[in-house]
Design a protein around this motif. Structure first.
Motif, mmCIF file in Angstrom:
data_model
loop_
_atom_site.group_PDB
_atom_site.id
_atom_site.type_symbol
_atom_site.label_atom_id
_atom_site.label_comp_id
_atom_site.label_asym_id
_atom_site.label_seq_id
_atom_site.Cartn_x
_atom_site.Cartn_y
_atom_site.Cartn_z
ATOM 1 N N LEU A 275 -28.905 16.481 14.024
ATOM 2 C CA LEU A 275 -27.464 16.689 13.819
ATOM 3 C C LEU A 275 -26.614 16.149 14.963
ATOM 4 C CD1 LEU A 275 -27.502 20.334 12.373
ATOM 5 C CD2 LEU A 275 -27.504 18.166 11.135
ATOM 6 N N HIS A 276 -27.240 15.530 15.937
ATOM 7 C CA HIS A 276 -26.490 15.029 17.092
ATOM 8 C C HIS A 276 -25.421 14.027 16.650
ATOM 9 C CE1 HIS A 276 -25.621 13.874 21.190
ATOM 10 N NE2 HIS A 276 -25.762 12.597 20.865
ATOM 11 N N GLY A 277 -24.197 14.285 17.052
ATOM 12 C CA GLY A 277 -23.091 13.394 16.724
ATOM 13 C C GLY A 277 -22.414 13.691 15.403
ATOM 14 N N ALA A 278 -22.973 14.609 14.604
ATOM 15 C CA ALA A 278 -22.353 14.947 13.317
ATOM 16 C C ALA A 278 -21.193 15.919 13.523
ATOM 17 C CB ALA A 278 -23.388 15.573 12.380
ATOM 18 N N ASP A 279 -20.157 15.768 12.746
ATOM 19 C CA ASP A 279 -19.008 16.673 12.801
ATOM 20 C C ASP A 279 -19.440 18.055 12.305
ATOM 21 O OD1 ASP A 279 -16.628 18.111 12.348
ATOM 22 O OD2 ASP A 279 -15.506 16.279 11.913
ATOM 23 N N PRO A 280 -19.315 19.098 13.118
ATOM 24 C CA PRO A 280 -19.771 20.440 12.701
ATOM 25 C C PRO A 280 -18.987 21.002 11.530
ATOM 26 C CG PRO A 280 -18.571 20.546 14.786
ATOM 27 C CD PRO A 280 -18.786 19.097 14.505
ATOM 28 N N ASP A 281 -17.853 20.399 11.197
ATOM 29 C CA ASP A 281 -17.071 20.869 10.047
ATOM 30 C C ASP A 281 -17.564 20.287 8.728
ATOM 31 O OD1 ASP A 281 -15.406 22.470 11.591
ATOM 32 O OD2 ASP A 281 -14.018 20.810 11.996
ATOM 33 N N HIS A 282 -18.450 19.299 8.791
ATOM 34 C CA HIS A 282 -18.960 18.694 7.560
ATOM 35 C C HIS A 282 -20.181 19.462 7.043
ATOM 36 C CE1 HIS A 282 -17.106 14.551 8.819
ATOM 37 N NE2 HIS A 282 -16.225 15.345 8.211
ATOM 38 N N PRO A 283 -20.324 19.602 5.752
ATOM 39 C CA PRO A 283 -21.510 20.271 5.199
ATOM 40 C C PRO A 283 -22.760 19.445 5.468
ATOM 41 C CG PRO A 283 -20.249 19.247 3.449
ATOM 42 C CD PRO A 283 -19.422 19.123 4.692
ATOM 43 N N VAL A 284 -23.896 20.144 5.578
ATOM 44 C CA VAL A 284 -25.163 19.494 5.936
ATOM 45 C C VAL A 284 -26.209 19.723 4.851
ATOM 46 C CG1 VAL A 284 -27.049 19.386 7.613
ATOM 47 C CG2 VAL A 284 -24.692 19.769 8.398
ATOM 48 N N LEU A 285 -26.802 18.628 4.387
ATOM 49 C CA LEU A 285 -27.967 18.653 3.517
ATOM 50 C C LEU A 285 -29.159 18.247 4.381
ATOM 51 C CD1 LEU A 285 -29.442 18.667 0.729
ATOM 52 C CD2 LEU A 285 -28.786 16.258 0.519
ATOM 53 N N LEU A 286 -30.133 19.136 4.519
ATOM 54 C CA LEU A 286 -31.260 18.898 5.423
ATOM 55 C C LEU A 286 -32.555 18.747 4.643
ATOM 56 C CD1 LEU A 286 -32.430 18.876 8.382
ATOM 57 C CD2 LEU A 286 -32.841 21.330 8.041
ATOM 58 N N LEU A 287 -33.344 17.741 5.001
ATOM 59 C CA LEU A 287 -34.684 17.570 4.459
ATOM 60 C C LEU A 287 -35.687 18.068 5.489
ATOM 61 C CD1 LEU A 287 -32.955 15.590 2.725
ATOM 62 C CD2 LEU A 287 -34.933 14.051 2.688
ATOM 63 N N ALA A 288 -36.499 19.041 5.098
ATOM 64 C CA ALA A 288 -37.557 19.560 5.969
ATOM 65 C C ALA A 288 -38.736 19.914 5.078
ATOM 66 C CB ALA A 288 -37.084 20.794 6.740
ATOM 67 N N HIS A 289 -39.900 19.401 5.389
ATOM 68 C CA HIS A 289 -41.036 19.535 4.465
ATOM 69 C C HIS A 289 -41.380 20.984 4.146
ATOM 70 C CE1 HIS A 289 -44.762 18.691 2.419
ATOM 71 N NE2 HIS A 289 -45.435 19.430 3.287
ATOM 72 N N GLN A 290 -41.464 21.833 5.161
ATOM 73 C CA GLN A 290 -41.915 23.201 4.938
ATOM 74 C C GLN A 290 -40.733 24.168 4.844
ATOM 75 O OE1 GLN A 290 -45.419 24.663 6.895
ATOM 76 N NE2 GLN A 290 -45.888 22.649 7.769
ATOM 77 N N PRO A 291 -40.747 25.061 3.862
ATOM 78 C CA PRO A 291 -39.654 26.030 3.717
ATOM 79 C C PRO A 291 -39.413 26.862 4.968
ATOM 80 C CG PRO A 291 -41.026 26.036 1.754
ATOM 81 C CD PRO A 291 -41.730 25.171 2.759
ATOM 82 N N LYS A 292 -40.458 27.149 5.744
ATOM 83 C CA LYS A 292 -40.285 28.043 6.886
ATOM 84 C C LYS A 292 -39.391 27.456 7.971
ATOM 85 C CE LYS A 292 -44.762 26.882 9.034
ATOM 86 N NZ LYS A 292 -46.075 27.484 9.388
ATOM 87 N N PHE A 293 -39.032 26.198 7.865
ATOM 88 C CA PHE A 293 -38.072 25.629 8.808
ATOM 89 C C PHE A 293 -36.675 26.205 8.580
ATOM 90 C CE2 PHE A 293 -35.332 22.411 10.739
ATOM 91 C CZ PHE A 293 -35.988 22.175 11.934
ATOM 92 N N VAL A 294 -36.491 26.923 7.466
ATOM 93 C CA VAL A 294 -35.155 27.417 7.114
ATOM 94 C C VAL A 294 -34.598 28.397 8.136
ATOM 95 C CG1 VAL A 294 -35.816 29.439 5.711
ATOM 96 C CG2 VAL A 294 -33.757 28.122 5.129
ATOM 97 N N ASP A 295 -35.441 29.073 8.895
ATOM 98 C CA ASP A 295 -34.929 29.962 9.948
ATOM 99 C C ASP A 295 -34.131 29.166 10.973
ATOM 100 O OD1 ASP A 295 -36.088 32.130 8.735
ATOM 101 O OD2 ASP A 295 -37.865 32.146 9.999
ATOM 102 N N ARG A 296 -34.661 28.023 11.361
ATOM 103 C CA ARG A 296 -33.943 27.161 12.303
ATOM 104 C C ARG A 296 -32.716 26.545 11.634
ATOM 105 N NH1 ARG A 296 -38.717 23.567 15.135
ATOM 106 N NH2 ARG A 296 -40.403 24.849 14.293
ATOM 107 N N ALA A 297 -32.873 26.191 10.355
ATOM 108 C CA ALA A 297 -31.743 25.593 9.637
ATOM 109 C C ALA A 297 -30.585 26.565 9.532
ATOM 110 C CB ALA A 297 -32.194 25.154 8.243
ATOM 111 N N ALA A 298 -30.890 27.827 9.231
ATOM 112 C CA ALA A 298 -29.833 28.837 9.118
ATOM 113 C C ALA A 298 -29.153 29.056 10.468
ATOM 114 C CB ALA A 298 -30.416 30.148 8.589
ATOM 115 N N ALA A 299 -29.931 29.086 11.521
ATOM 116 C CA ALA A 299 -29.354 29.261 12.854
ATOM 117 C C ALA A 299 -28.481 28.070 13.233
ATOM 118 C CB ALA A 299 -30.466 29.450 13.877
ATOM 119 N N GLY A 300 -28.797 26.894 12.686
ATOM 120 C CA GLY A 300 -28.045 25.695 12.996
ATOM 121 C C GLY A 300 -26.895 25.415 12.055
#
Length: 407
Positions: A306-331
């Motif tokens: 996410l480096h350089g992305a505008d924090p006001d823009h919505p984010v669609l994230l690709l991550a192979h394993q569902p358990k990465f969602v804890d980090r995604a939610a925090a981010g």
């Protein structure tokens, strides 16, 4: 009062973490324990619990189970170990799927049916035992036949609309197609791969995503099966992230091949999808196993993605394993797309998947903002069967709360 509630919540979380830790330690011993249980339990229930088969039948049946117990691990070791012999992998994987189904239904169907027949007073003990044996064998044969057809067919398209509160009206209706866990492998599926890509192209996607586990084997070895991915069409982007299986098979080779086929590997980076004056950040991270692979520069880093992305823009994230969602939610990620679980692939394996992953299939919410969509996968791993866990190609239509009214 607040302190007490927070303490209880912390204690509950700690208890759940401890329980998961114990279960994971137990899972370490499964490779040793599982083959013995898988082969001896159905052998005992189908041959030795009152059936009184003629001696040649009992001996032949026991010999088959013994051969399976010895042969399956040997075949899987030759197929998935250093030798990578495809014929051995096919034999070992097929035996694993067959015995898992036989074990499951010996217990799930055989034991209750035996009890029901006993309560009903149907026949004598031998008759009841033999009815159960034939019922279990019949059910297993049907499920194996159906499961094989389910695994080898082109997946059905699963369509759903996903509302993202931060998505601008200009991006309303954005079509995102997700394929994942194609697992090209010992069984040649080049024709299947081509048909999957043809189906994807009928969906008129803005973005096509592959969330990893392309194959079992190196890119050089599975190139012919993966080549049809080069025909996939999208109006904006074709994006890919690594799965754990890439890290068993020279991950950088797969990254390079996908780049060669015209896909954009999102290795801890992002791109922007802009339409109608609005922007969607499409980001991706390496699989969480990457940091243990020893490959320089590989590892899951959301901050880098996410480096350089505008924090006001919505984010669609690709991550192979569902358990990465804890980090995604925090981010602050709005929607994470994952695979990995196969929906369990062969029922009731999904109960074991839940030990390691927060979701097995479908759409789920995590935290106040983050949605997770977990695909059941497009292909299959190992055993060429899918039972009560259908494969899928997923079409997600993104919706904005500022969606313009339909004229």
């Amino acid at each position: 009062m607040t302190d007490t509630s927070e303490t209880r919540s912390a204690d509950s979380a700690a208890a759940r973490a401890t329980e998961r830790s114990r279960l994971r330690r137990l899972l370490r011993y499964l490779p040793l324990i599982a083959p013995v249980l898988l082969w001896t339990v159905p052998c005992w229930l189908l041959l030795y619990t009152g059936q009184h088969w003629p001696l040649p039948v009992t001996l032949a049946g026991t010999a088959l189970f013994a051969l399976g117990l010895i042969g399956m691990p040997l075949a899987m070791a030759r197929g998935h170990g250093r030798r990578q012999q495809d014929w051995a992998a096919i034999v070992g994987d097929t035996l694993l799927g067959a015995v898992w189904i036989l074990f499951t239904w010996s217990v799930v169907l055989g034991v209750p049916l035996r009890l029901a027949l006993t309560v009903a007073g149907a026949g004598d003990g031998q008759d009841r035992a033999r009815i159960v044996t034939w019922a279990v064998l019949g059910a297993a044969a049907v499920l194996l036949t159906w499961g094989y057809a389910e695994a080898r067919r082109v997946p059905r398209v699963r369509r759903l609309e996903v509302r993202l509160p931060r998505l601008g009206a200009g991006l309303d209706g954005t079509r995102v197609v997700l394929i994942t866990d194609t697992h090209y492998g010992p069984l040649d599926r080049a024709r299947w791969s081509a048909r999957v890509c043809e189906t994807v192209n009928t969906l008129k996607a803005d973005v096509v995503c592959h969330t990893g586990d392309i194959a079992d084997g190196t890119a050089e070895r599975r190139r012919a099966q993966a080549a049809p991915l080069g025909t996939v069409q999208a109006t904006h982007a074709r994006v890919y992230v690594t799965g754990n299986h890439e890290y068993y098979s020279e991950a950088q080779g797969w990254v390079d091949l996908m780049d060669e086929l015209g896909w954009e590997p999102l290795r801890n980076r992002h791109l922007l999808l802009e339409r109608g004056g609005d922007t969607l950040v499409v980001a991706g991270v390496d699989d969480v196993t990457a940091e243990y692979s020893g490959l320089a520069g590989h590892g899951a880093h959301l901050a880098g993605a996410l480096h350089g992305a505008d924090p006001d823009h919505p984010v669609l994230l690709l991550a192979h394993q569902p358990k990465f969602v804890d980090r995604a939610a925090a981010g602050g990620v709005d929607l994470q797309l994952s695979g990995h679980t196969h929906g369990g692939q062969i029922w009731p394996f999904h109960h074991l998947v839940r030990i390691d992953q927060p979701a097995v299939a479908g759409l789920s919410r995590h935290g106040t903002r983050t949605l997770l969509y977990t695909s059941r996968g497009t292909g299959f791993w190992g055993p060429p069967f899918r039972v009560f866990a259908p494969s899928e190609i997923t079409l997600l239509v993104l919706r904005s709360p500022q969606r313009p009214p339909t004229p």
